[in-house]
Design an enzyme around this catalytic site. Structure first.
Site, PDB file in Angstrom:
ATOM      1  N   GLY B  47       0.815  -1.210   0.000  1.00  0.00           N
ATOM      2  CA  GLY B  47       0.000   0.000   0.000  1.00  0.00           C
ATOM      3  C   GLY B  47       0.840   1.248   0.000  1.00  0.00           C
ATOM      4  O   GLY B  47       0.390   2.324  -0.368  1.00  0.00           O
ATOM      5  N   GLN B  48       2.107   1.093   0.397  1.00  0.00           N
ATOM      6  CA  GLN B  48       2.965   2.281   0.517  1.00  0.00           C
ATOM      7  C   GLN B  48       3.385   2.832  -0.838  1.00  0.00           C
ATOM      8  O   GLN B  48       3.850   3.959  -0.925  1.00  0.00           O
ATOM      9  CB  GLN B  48       4.189   1.940   1.388  1.00  0.00           C
ATOM     10  CG  GLN B  48       5.403   1.338   0.669  1.00  0.00           C
ATOM     11  CD  GLN B  48       5.272  -0.141   0.348  1.00  0.00           C
ATOM     12  OE1 GLN B  48       4.229  -0.610  -0.057  1.00  0.00           O
ATOM     13  NE2 GLN B  48       6.354  -0.879   0.515  1.00  0.00           N
ATOM     14  N   THR B  91      11.971   2.431  -0.179  1.00  0.00           N
ATOM     15  CA  THR B  91      12.374   3.497  -1.083  1.00  0.00           C
ATOM     16  C   THR B  91      13.892   3.617  -1.126  1.00  0.00           C
ATOM     17  O   THR B  91      14.494   3.735  -2.190  1.00  0.00           O
ATOM     18  CB  THR B  91      11.752   4.824  -0.624  1.00  0.00           C
ATOM     19  OG1 THR B  91      10.341   4.744  -0.850  1.00  0.00           O
ATOM     20  CG2 THR B  91      12.317   6.001  -1.392  1.00  0.00           C
ATOM     21  N   ALA B 287      16.345  10.484  -1.660  1.00  0.00           N
ATOM     22  CA  ALA B 287      15.147  10.122  -0.893  1.00  0.00           C
ATOM     23  C   ALA B 287      15.488   9.312   0.357  1.00  0.00           C
ATOM     24  O   ALA B 287      16.451   8.552   0.393  1.00  0.00           O
ATOM     25  CB  ALA B 287      14.186   9.327  -1.768  1.00  0.00           C
ATOM     26  N   GLU B 292       7.048   4.998   8.140  1.00  0.00           N
ATOM     27  CA  GLU B 292       6.831   4.687   9.554  1.00  0.00           C
ATOM     28  C   GLU B 292       6.785   5.925  10.435  1.00  0.00           C
ATOM     29  O   GLU B 292       5.992   6.015  11.361  1.00  0.00           O
ATOM     30  CB  GLU B 292       7.951   3.776  10.060  1.00  0.00           C
ATOM     31  CG  GLU B 292       8.013   2.453   9.338  1.00  0.00           C
ATOM     32  CD  GLU B 292       9.083   1.561   9.937  1.00  0.00           C
ATOM     33  OE1 GLU B 292       8.718   0.664  10.694  1.00  0.00           O
ATOM     34  OE2 GLU B 292      10.276   1.776   9.654  1.00  0.00           O
TER      35      GLU B 292
END
Ligand code: FES
Ligand code: FES
Lengths: 158, 335, 562
Positions: B47-48, B91, B287, B292
């Protein structure tokens, strides 16, 4: 022991066998292969399994399949008009209103029921309409915005 | 009996990736014969937005349109190893691997194009619209499709790349705790306004204002998703959530969403956020990770706001009406 | 949402074509059309289903398990027991040579938490499986249970996990906690004007992803098993499943990557090993999916944490010393808590430069559902404590809470307590921007502060640090009936103020304190700083009282648990 149940699913007449006490959710997913309604709790507390029965949102995990006999069932699978997505679907995409996407089918169907009967809802009415649908990812704000946006787009079309 | 307003703050940092490193991720990138690209991973999208940020990173690095890249993930037979989606690592770790793989693939792409155009590969660039052109002479160009065709059917070259990213594992000194936990941190500060009802003990969060320093926002839409969703979860943690309401007593544990309370769509306050980018030296385009940290600052900020509102400090999560009323009683009794 | 491009402008370029843009998600069309395929959307014919018989006790020996009636339920194909497990106990980090194999996938003759799986029913339908579950008779011999982390460290506490051998995890051979030692907190407390103490508690929290965890296993024609799963770590779960089943990893093929929310709750790999085992033993495809109730009470939550903080502060708002004792409630098995405990130690003392830091981070076992990772693992509970504490400090000295944070914020070049130099700091800028958004007035000094200025120099050095080892020694290592425990601090005075020691250490703590008082008196006589100590009942931990009468603020006493 199995019984037959028949209804219209997204405009198509369907028939399936069902065990006694089998839910509409189970028939949709396992007998008819429409896995768009999700099993989030099977307790009637999350809304992921929301489908429309004669236009009304119902929790298909609590509803026995028999209850759909001869009626009209709609799921998010049937929402698009061919390749053209429904304005709710478009708005959910543009507004980043889904993360994991597990709540999305139920959420969109709850929203569709609202917009079908109230094309111009207030923010409060949108909140009310999705208050039975849990989303663990988005914090709801983008979903609310997407539904309001879809209402605007639908209004512009009319 | 009245409602009291209060304001609270919290400022935090967040370590990116698994503590002590040693958590690798790999990526493969290849071109199809028609010049489209597939990124193959085993990283998880829960979902991230894993599939989406890696797609953007690949397109950016390759210099091709985003529509020309597809991310295929989640098959252990084809997807090279990735430690997993946790510790805000996706990421940063998988992103770096994708950038490395895309770079290698792009090198081959440019080599083939250079042979076709009879120029030095260093004089070539991609225009971002699906063409390779000679720098300063845009008329001398080839479509990526044509380059891929030439690579496949004429020159027998695979336009592909491998990427790997690993933060080397760190030792820990057991006596002093000397270690290298991570290589980069994200930062945030949040200011929360609440209203506390001293009769019911209920807390309503009225607004959230926050600044997040995240290195580089790879997709501002995805960033906003995470930060808003995280703010909601933080509020939820602060005010409602626990599976053991009387911890350490095991009684009264909820088993469904009626018992396990979370804020509904009508309980969510407006969220106003500004982004700061101080690129991480070792991040993909700088990035970091934000998945979290966004759920954390609401918790202490709300505790601090409650104290500001009613003069009692709640030190046990969640800050339920029961705890607030008991604390108010204790305060009135002069305890 | 706005990006403040003027900040750190010289460190960021602004020439990217696709990165940064709000490009639609690659998976979004699947989400809105209901075509996204989650693991449970794989329609596999002929599935068997798993349901587990789960412990109704928090802690008990199992005298007997009677499955005869359950076996007669029509549709039951197999009942899995501990004896069927190829590997009798496992931990998901031991594949990386960290930790101890401490958890049987099915009860090994004892249950250590309520909800622990005892036997697994494999049946043609969920209904048959549920019926069989109800017919299994388990004869328990209840044992005393322990639920509180500090109670669990008492010498007479029931032993939770025999594989571990004590109720806490030992790090690096024989360290009872992950410690951080940086500078001399005790000396710094004596310099402080104000001592602020806090006790903070986080209860267990459920991930509550909308999709509960599960998997579908399909035996292939080539001796391999395809596992459709919602794990958050594809190869991690594959490797762990193979290790538990003692299979070559290439006999497993994991397919996932599209997950209905995880938040850290889908890392533990609890469903895959049993489902693959069932598929191996029956030759049939098997589905094992947690119910919502299992997800709530049996799947590992974010673990409870208890944090004690003692800060020594000057009146003008400098935090001179911060001492932290952090208890992580792992529940009955380690899962990932052993890792989270180290991460939490590394995270302290928060994003601040504090010249003297002491951390003791304990991984403690209790008779509750094993906890594990969740969004912010090792950080969330600590940040709740740290940032609550920052406000308590601000109040104690009458300072604006944002000014206090900026004053103590770490800056580039500052040495962190774990002995790495700070790089790329941006806390101050975040505070400034948030203050601006909320129209929170900051002083000129705070507004002009910068993460890039004022750090390093003396702040970049590791201060002299007296060695200090915290010990919870248990005589008769790893055996039942440990009789005494003590903090082995006598020869290392600075280990004295483990703040505050568990109550069972009070008598020892008092003895140590008495020694400290003598010490102080002696030093005072020698012209050094003496120690004064108010008598307190009940005897509380050694307190970092100061010779010049530090004020004391404490939430420790006001917040006893219910
Ligand atoms: S699955 Fe029907 S309400 Fe949750
Ligand atoms: S998007 Fe994940 S539950 Fe709503």
């Amino acid at each position: 022991m199995v019984t037959a149940v028949s209804f219209t699913l997204n405009g198509t007449a369907v028939a399936a066998v069902a065990e006694p006490a089998e839910t509409l959710l189970s028939v949709l997913r396992h007998r008819l292969g429409d896995t768009s309604p999700k099993a989030g709790c099977l307790q009637g507390t999350c809304g992921a399994c929301t489908v429309l029965l004669d236009g009304e949102p119902v929790l298909s995990c609590l509803l026995l399949a028999d209850a759909a006999e001869g009626r009209r069932v709609e799921t998010v699978r049937g929402l698009a008009d061919g390749p053209t997505l429904h304005p709710l679907q478009e708005a959910f995409m543009d507004r980043f209103a889904a993360q994991c996407g597990f709540c999305t089918p139920g959420m969109i169907m709850a929203a569709k029921a609202l917009l079908d009967r109230n094309p111009n809802p207030t923010r409060e009415e949108v909140i009310e309409a999705i208050s039975g649908n849990v989303c663990r990812c988005t914090g709801y704000l983008p979903i609310i915005e997407a539904i309001l946006e879809a209402a605007r787009r639908l209004a512009a079309r009319r | 009996m009245a409602k009291h307003r209060g304001r609270g703050v919290a400022s935090v940092n967040y370590p990116i990736g698994m503590n002590l490193g040693g958590d690798p991720s790999q990526a493969l990138v290849h071109a199809t014969p028609t010049g489209k690209f597939v990124v193959t991973l085993s990283s998880i999208d829960l979902g991230q937005g894993m599939k989406s940020v890696t797609r953007q990173l690949a397109a950016e690095t390759l210099g091709v349109p985003i529509e020309d890249v597809h991310v295929d993930t989640g098959d252990s037979d084809t997807g090279p190893h990735c430690m997993g989606s946790f510790a805000s690592r996706g990421t940063h770790r998988a992103g770096n691997a994708v950038v490395a793989a895309a770079r290698e693939a792009k090198e081959v792409l440019l080599e083939v194009a250079a042979e076709e155009l009879e120029v030095d590969p260093r004089d070539l660039e991609l225009d971002g619209r699906g063409n390779v052109r000679v720098k300063g002479a845009p008329a001398r160009a080839l479509s990526v499709r044509d380059v891929a065709q030439a690579a496949h059917f004429k020159r027998g070259k695979s336009i592909s790349g491998r990427g790997m990213f690993l933060v080397p594992p760190s030792d820990v000194d057991p006596d002093t705790g000397a270690m290298r936990p991570v290589t980069t941190y994200a930062h945030a500060c949040m200011i929360v306004d609440v209203e506390v009802d001293d009769e019911t003990g209920e807390v309503r969060v009225l607004s959230i204002k926050a600044a997040y320093e995240i290195g580089r926002a790879l997709n501002i839409g995805l960033v906003e998703q995470q930060l808003v969703g995280g703010a909601w979860m933080g509020i939820s943690h602060a005010l409602f959530e626990t599976v053991e309401p009387y911890y350490p007593d095991r009684a009264h544990g909820p088993t469904d969403f009626n018992g396990y309370l979370m804020p509904g769509p009508g309980d969510m306050c407006p969220v106003e956020i500004e982004i700061i980018e101080r690129p991480a030296l070792d991040g993909p385009y700088g990035a970091k990770g934000i998945g979290e940290m966004c759920a954390t600052p609401p918790i202490p900020a709300i505790a601090n706001a409650i104290e500001d509102a009613i003069g009692v400090r709640i030190t046990e999560m969640p800050f339920t009406p029961e705890k607030i009323l008991r604390a108010l009683d204790a305060k009135r009794a002069g305890r | 949402m706005r990006i403040r491009k003027e900040l750190f402008a010289d460190e960021r370029d602004d020439d990217l074509a696709i990165v940064g843009k709000p490009v639609r998600r690659q998976d979004i069309e699947g989400h809105v059309t209901g075509r996204t395929t989650f693991f449970d959307d794989r329609l596999v014919p002929g599935l068997l289903h798993i349901r587990c018989v789960r412990s109704t006790h928090d802690h008990a020996r199992i005298r007997a398990i009677d499955t005869r009636e359950a076996e007669r339920v029509p549709g039951v194909r197999r009942i899995l027991r501990w004896a069927d497990l190829p590997k009798k106990a496992h931990n998901i980090l031991t594949i990386f040579n960290f930790g101890i194999d401490d958890e049987p996938a099915l009860a090994d003759g004892k249950v250590r938490y309520r909800g622990e799986p005892i036997v697994a029913i494999v049946a043609e339908s969920l209904r048959a499986a549920d019926e069989a579950v109800a017919k299994v008779r388990v004869d328990y011999d209840p044992l005393p249970a322990v639920f509180d982390v500090e109670e669990a460290l008492k010498p007479d506490a029931p032993l939770v996990n025999e594989y571990i051998g004590r109720n806490w995890f030992r790090y690096w051979g024989d360290y009872d906690c992950q410690q951080i030692r940086f500078g001399d907190v005790e000396a710094a407390f004596r310099q402080a004007d104000v001592i602020v103490e806090g006790r903070y508690q986080m209860s267990p929290i459920e991930h509550a992803p909308l999709e509960t965890q599960g998997c579908i296993v399909v035996p292939g024609e080539d001796g391999r098993f395809t596992v459709y799963t919602c794990t958050q770590g594809l190869h991690f779960s594959l490797d762990n499943t193979a290790a538990q089943l003692r299979l070559d990893t290439n006999r497993l093929h994991f397919i996932g990557g599209t997950v209905g929310g995880g938040f850290g709750g889908k890392v533990d790999t609890v469903v895959e090993p049993l489902a693959v085992l069932a598929a191996m033993l029956t030759g049939r495809p098997v589905r094992y999916v947690f119910t919502r109730a299992e997800e709530m009470q049996v799947s590992s939550p974010r673990g409870a944490e208890r944090v004690y903080i003692t800060d020594g502060v000057t009146r003008d708002g400098r935090i001179l010393a911060r001492k932290i004792v952090h208890y992580h409630d792992a529940g009955a098995y380690s899962r990932l808590s052993t890792y989270g405990t180290i991460k939490s130690a590394a995270h302290h003392p928060g994003p601040y430069w504090i010249p003297n830091v002491w951390v003791d981070s304990f991984c403690v076992f209790t008779n509750r559902t094993p906890s594990s990772a969740m969004r912010g693992f090792g950080v969330t509970g600590g940040d709740f404590a740290l940032e609550s504490q920052m406000d308590a400090v601000a109040r104690a000295i009458g300072m604006d809470p944002l000014e206090l944070r900026i004053k103590n914020a770490y800056r580039d070049g500052d040495m962190k307590a774990h002995r790495k130099l700070t790089e790329g700091a941006a806390l101050i800028e975040c505070i400034q921007v948030a203050a601006e958004l909320a129209r929170w007035p900051l002083s000129e000094e705070a507004r002009s502060a910068s993460s890039r200025i004022g750090g390093g120099g003396d702040r970049g050095r590791v201060p002299p640090t007296p060695p200090a080892r915290t010990r919870l020694s248990d005589r008769g290592e790893g055996e039942r009936g440990r009789e005494t425990s003590r903090i082995d601090a006598a020869e290392r005075p600075s280990a004295r103020a483990t703040t505050p020691p568990p109550s069972w250490l009070r008598s020892e703590a008092r003895a140590v304190e008495a020694r400290a008082v003598e010490d102080g008196a002696r030093r005072a006589a020698e012209g050094g700083e003496g120690r004064r100590r108010e008598e307190q009942e009940p005897p509380e931990p050694p307190r970092p009282a100061s010779g010049h009468g530090a004020l004391r603020f404490s939430s420790v006493f006001g917040s006893r648990r219910r």
